[in-house]
Design a protein around this motif. Sequence first.
Motif, mmCIF file in Angstrom:
data_model
loop_
_atom_site.group_PDB
_atom_site.id
_atom_site.type_symbol
_atom_site.label_atom_id
_atom_site.label_comp_id
_atom_site.label_asym_id
_atom_site.label_seq_id
_atom_site.Cartn_x
_atom_site.Cartn_y
_atom_site.Cartn_z
ATOM 1 N N ASP A 113 0.808 -1.221 0.000
ATOM 2 C CA ASP A 113 0.000 0.000 0.000
ATOM 3 C C ASP A 113 0.843 1.273 0.000
ATOM 4 O OD1 ASP A 113 0.956 -0.052 2.622
ATOM 5 O OD2 ASP A 113 -0.967 0.514 3.511
ATOM 6 N N ARG A 114 2.168 1.129 -0.034
ATOM 7 C CA ARG A 114 3.042 2.308 -0.054
ATOM 8 C C ARG A 114 4.392 1.940 -0.662
ATOM 9 N NH1 ARG A 114 2.463 3.573 5.767
ATOM 10 N NH2 ARG A 114 0.718 2.220 5.432
ATOM 11 N N ARG A 128 0.845 -2.380 4.559
ATOM 12 C CA ARG A 128 -0.082 -3.494 4.373
ATOM 13 C C ARG A 128 0.146 -4.155 3.020
ATOM 14 N NH1 ARG A 128 -5.387 -3.159 4.276
ATOM 15 N NH2 ARG A 128 -5.335 -1.304 3.014
ATOM 16 N N LEU A 130 -1.329 -5.779 -0.141
ATOM 17 C CA LEU A 130 -2.601 -5.740 -0.867
ATOM 18 C C LEU A 130 -2.810 -6.980 -1.725
ATOM 19 C CD1 LEU A 130 -2.570 -2.005 -2.028
ATOM 20 C CD2 LEU A 130 -3.626 -2.997 0.029
ATOM 21 N N GLU A 144 -7.894 -3.910 -2.864
ATOM 22 C CA GLU A 144 -7.742 -2.456 -2.771
ATOM 23 C C GLU A 144 -6.738 -1.901 -3.792
ATOM 24 O OE1 GLU A 144 -7.234 -0.978 1.197
ATOM 25 O OE2 GLU A 144 -8.134 -2.788 2.030
#
Length: 145
Positions: A113-114, A128, A130, A144
């Motif tokens: 997520d990053r 997290r 994904l 997501e």
Amino acid sequence: TTSMSFSCAKGDLMAERIGPHVWKDLIPLRRLLRAGLTVGCGSDWGPKNVFEQIALAQTHEFWGSGHRNDDDDHRVTRRQAVAMWTRDAATALDWPGIGALNPGNHADLIVLDRDIIECANQDLPATRVLRTVLGGETMFDGGEL
């Protein structure tokens, strides 16, 4: 192979029982790299979150006192730390074909997520997963993307 757990969880205890002089040799990641060693890191105990382990590789912070082994023998770059938990860990364990996205390797990867290379160190532990892909097949999809 090593784990940042040995310094973050036991650094203060070692200073108390042996003396703070041992800190200079406590997981000196950068010194090991300068010596030409392949350093593979893991999370065999302590933080099970690999992203927290990667953050600790940059700070070498002790949980009790907050002391940091923040010198040229210990501190590594984010890219070096990520390599230690991926490509270099696979190399140290003699597991060919994993740990890097290269032609001929297994199609194993995660989508996060990053950007773990660019995000702030304090944000790493909240990273997290994904999606997880193993052998080219999606094994986990957090939906997501």
